[in-house]
Design a protein around this motif. Structure first.
Motif, mmCIF file in Angstrom:
data_model
loop_
_atom_site.group_PDB
_atom_site.id
_atom_site.type_symbol
_atom_site.label_atom_id
_atom_site.label_comp_id
_atom_site.label_asym_id
_atom_site.label_seq_id
_atom_site.Cartn_x
_atom_site.Cartn_y
_atom_site.Cartn_z
ATOM 1 N N PHE A 193 29.141 20.481 21.697
ATOM 2 C CA PHE A 193 28.009 19.689 22.862
ATOM 3 C C PHE A 193 27.338 20.317 23.869
ATOM 4 C CE2 PHE A 193 30.147 17.262 19.206
ATOM 5 C CZ PHE A 193 29.231 16.923 18.205
ATOM 6 N N ASP A 194 26.292 20.344 24.054
ATOM 7 C CA ASP A 194 25.575 20.766 25.684
ATOM 8 C C ASP A 194 24.167 20.214 25.217
ATOM 9 O OD1 ASP A 194 23.957 22.892 27.310
ATOM 10 O OD2 ASP A 194 26.133 23.074 27.584
ATOM 11 N N VAL A 195 23.755 19.218 26.548
ATOM 12 C CA VAL A 195 22.665 18.722 26.732
ATOM 13 C C VAL A 195 21.809 19.341 26.055
ATOM 14 C CG1 VAL A 195 21.549 17.569 28.195
ATOM 15 C CG2 VAL A 195 24.008 17.066 28.127
ATOM 16 N N ARG A 196 21.656 20.596 26.775
ATOM 17 C CA ARG A 196 20.701 21.833 26.326
ATOM 18 C C ARG A 196 20.315 21.897 25.089
ATOM 19 N NH1 ARG A 196 22.495 26.755 29.784
ATOM 20 N NH2 ARG A 196 24.013 25.084 28.408
ATOM 21 N N ALA A 197 21.039 21.547 24.152
ATOM 22 C CA ALA A 197 21.219 21.761 22.789
ATOM 23 C C ALA A 197 20.221 21.237 22.554
ATOM 24 C CB ALA A 197 22.125 22.517 22.380
ATOM 25 N N ILE A 198 21.279 19.625 22.632
ATOM 26 C CA ILE A 198 20.826 18.653 22.183
ATOM 27 C C ILE A 198 19.471 18.098 22.374
ATOM 28 C CG2 ILE A 198 21.412 15.817 22.009
ATOM 29 C CD1 ILE A 198 23.683 16.598 23.471
ATOM 30 N N ILE B 223 20.817 29.468 19.218
ATOM 31 C CA ILE B 223 21.737 29.941 18.201
ATOM 32 C C ILE B 223 21.440 31.107 18.792
ATOM 33 C CG2 ILE B 223 22.490 31.105 15.883
ATOM 34 C CD1 ILE B 223 21.340 29.170 14.116
ATOM 35 N N THR B 224 20.775 31.707 18.818
ATOM 36 C CA THR B 224 20.027 32.770 19.948
ATOM 37 C C THR B 224 21.233 32.879 20.788
ATOM 38 O OG1 THR B 224 17.857 33.776 18.158
ATOM 39 C CG2 THR B 224 18.934 34.597 20.837
ATOM 40 N N ASP B 225 21.066 31.637 21.794
ATOM 41 C CA ASP B 225 21.429 31.832 23.254
ATOM 42 C C ASP B 225 22.559 31.346 23.095
ATOM 43 O OD1 ASP B 225 18.888 32.637 24.054
ATOM 44 O OD2 ASP B 225 17.796 30.558 24.883
ATOM 45 N N MET B 226 23.204 30.689 22.609
ATOM 46 C CA MET B 226 24.211 29.827 22.336
ATOM 47 C C MET B 226 25.542 30.160 21.375
ATOM 48 S SD MET B 226 23.212 25.893 24.414
ATOM 49 C CE MET B 226 24.298 26.026 24.913
ATOM 50 N N GLY B 227 25.140 30.577 20.389
ATOM 51 C CA GLY B 227 26.171 30.348 19.793
ATOM 52 C C GLY B 227 25.086 28.786 18.406
ATOM 53 N N ILE B 228 26.286 29.874 17.096
ATOM 54 C CA ILE B 228 25.751 28.208 16.332
ATOM 55 C C ILE B 228 26.648 26.916 16.285
ATOM 56 C CG2 ILE B 228 26.934 27.403 13.462
ATOM 57 C CD1 ILE B 228 26.219 30.824 12.870
ATOM 58 N N PRO B 229 27.928 26.884 16.917
ATOM 59 C CA PRO B 229 28.308 25.620 16.889
ATOM 60 C C PRO B 229 27.108 24.858 17.810
ATOM 61 C CG PRO B 229 30.030 27.516 16.989
ATOM 62 C CD PRO B 229 28.970 27.770 17.477
ATOM 63 N N TYR B 230 27.307 24.745 18.475
ATOM 64 C CA TYR B 230 25.921 24.114 20.071
ATOM 65 C C TYR B 230 25.101 23.675 19.499
ATOM 66 C CZ TYR B 230 29.131 25.273 23.500
ATOM 67 O OH TYR B 230 29.964 25.772 24.705
#
Length: 416
Positions: free
Chosen positions: A226-231, A96-103
């Motif tokens: 969706f982002d592979v890093r977040a997953i 959430i800090t790096d990419m945001g809530i949606p990711y």
């Protein structure tokens, strides 16, 4: 041998002797309001979104709706109330800090895959074989790491005002040690309230947001990206709640005197929890799991009706439409959260310690030492492996994978 089997059978049956259910003494209308008791006990649900940066109102709605989804799929048999899982606080906060809530939501959607896979494995292989892949020597250290990974968050928040943080911590300790019944169950909530009131004379509370917030409003739902890093960062943490789910279902069953591992069964229960988590993630809520607070309420009140739990879930979903409540939660000062966090995160780590101790993990065996050492150091040290395409696996994911592989390939007996 036959006598031993009969003895074991009697012990198993004794574990699920049904105590008297007081819900039979109430009408349906009365049970609707009794559900508020479960809602209050589940007030700790607000902790996860506050610490992670998720929307409190959305989380309340998702916990309520998620509980109803769980009960529907589970045939309305298990009186379980779902709330946000503490296992995901660290990875969620990072994403959430790096990419945001949606990711972060996108990562949580894939948590569903772990629940479904685990449910399928339980169905096909049975609990015993699953325990071979995820024995206490793996799950214990992983849970320990989850608690320790949050230590810096708690200390950082507490350091903003140590007197308030320590007073809040003191309230939590006193209530937990000397409290009885519902008071003891509400340790975290009472500590938050006490710390909040203490913060007011210190000038740490800003009421402007509470005053400006409306009384009624629709929660700020968001759609996942969706982002592979977040997953990769979030999804592997599902290993812990999947394992814990088995213990949670047994705990609820033992409390009410029914064996829910047979009816509706662990696979169905896990599948139901996965579906609830998927819906929550799609709306902007956290990963959901069975909360022990509600199990405590069952034990104290001896009201075991799933209908009462469902009523509590509806009440919680309705609270989501009161923006003033979210604003009040957001106004809780960092030192108060830090004071509660010192106890809360430590308790998470101690669940891992207890898992190791209660299951008599033998650390005189080289295999157990190697597996647990690898998990602890790789996770705490933040080991990261980078792959082509900007994909990286780090922290808990690396530790869990390493632990599972080492446990499977290393021999049980030490070569002499």
């Amino acid at each position: 041998m036959i006598m031993q089997d009969n003895q074991n059978s009697r012990v198993e049956e004794a574990r699920f002797v049904s105590p008297s259910d007081l819900s039979v003494n109430f009408t349906k209308k009365q049970m609707v309001f009794l559900g508020l008791q479960n809602t209050v006990a589940m007030s700790g649900v607000i902790i996860v979104p506050i610490l992670c940066g998720l929307n409190v109102s959305v989380t309340l709605f998702c916990a309520g709706i998620g509980t109803l989804i769980y009960q529907f799929i589970d045939k309305g048999i298990v009186p379980a109330f779902l709330g946000g899982s503490f296992a995901f606080i660290a990875p969620l906060t990072m994403i959430i800090t790096d990419m945001g809530i949606p990711y972060a939501q996108g990562g949580l959607v894939f948590v569903m895959c772990f629940y479904f896979l685990f449910a399928l494995l339980l169905k096909l292989l049975g609990t015993e074989r699953i325990n071979r892949v995820f024995p206490p020597v793996i799950t214990g250290p992983i849970i320990i790491v989850l608690g320790l990974s949050l230590a810096s968050v708690g200390v950082s928040s507490a350091s903003a005002n140590w007197p308030v943080a320590l007073l809040t911590f003191g309230i939590a300790v006193v209530v937990n040690i000397f409290g009885k019944g519902l008071t003891k169950i509400l340790t975290i909530v009472l500590a938050l309230v006490g710390g909040y009131l203490i913060s007011i004379p210190f000038g740490l509370v800003d009421f402007s947001g509470v005053m400006e917030a409306a009384w009624f409003g629709v929660p700020s739902f968001t759609l996942p990206k969706f982002d592979v890093r977040a997953i990769i960062a979030i999804a592997p943490a599902a290993i812990v709640p999947c394992i814990e789910h088995i213990g949670d279902v047994i705990a609820v069953g033992t409390t009410v005197g029914k064996d829910f591992t047979k009816n509706p069964g662990l696979p169905r229960s896990l599948f139901a929890c996965g579906c609830a988590t998927c819906v929550s993630a799609c709306l902007g809520g956290p990963s959901l799991t069975i909360h022990s607070e509600n199990t405590g309420v069952l034990a104290v009140t001896r009201i075991y009706s799933p209908f009462v739990v469902r009523c509590g879930a509806v009440w919680m979903a309705l609270f989501a439409f009161i923006p003033k409540f979210e604003a009040l939660c957001r106004s809780i000062p960092d030192p108060v959260l830090g004071g509660v966090g010192i106890l809360l995160y430590g308790m998470v780590a101690n669940v891992g310690v207890r898992t190791v101790v209660e299951n008599h993990v033998d650390f005189s065996k080289a295999k157990n030492l190697i597996v647990s050492s690898a998990i602890l150091i790789l996770a705490v040290g933040g080991a990261t492996f980078n792959f082509p395409g900007g994909i990286s696996i780090g922290g808990l994911a690396v530790a869990a994978i390493a632990g599972i592989i080492l446990n499977l390939i290393l021999p049980d007996k030490q070569v002499e």
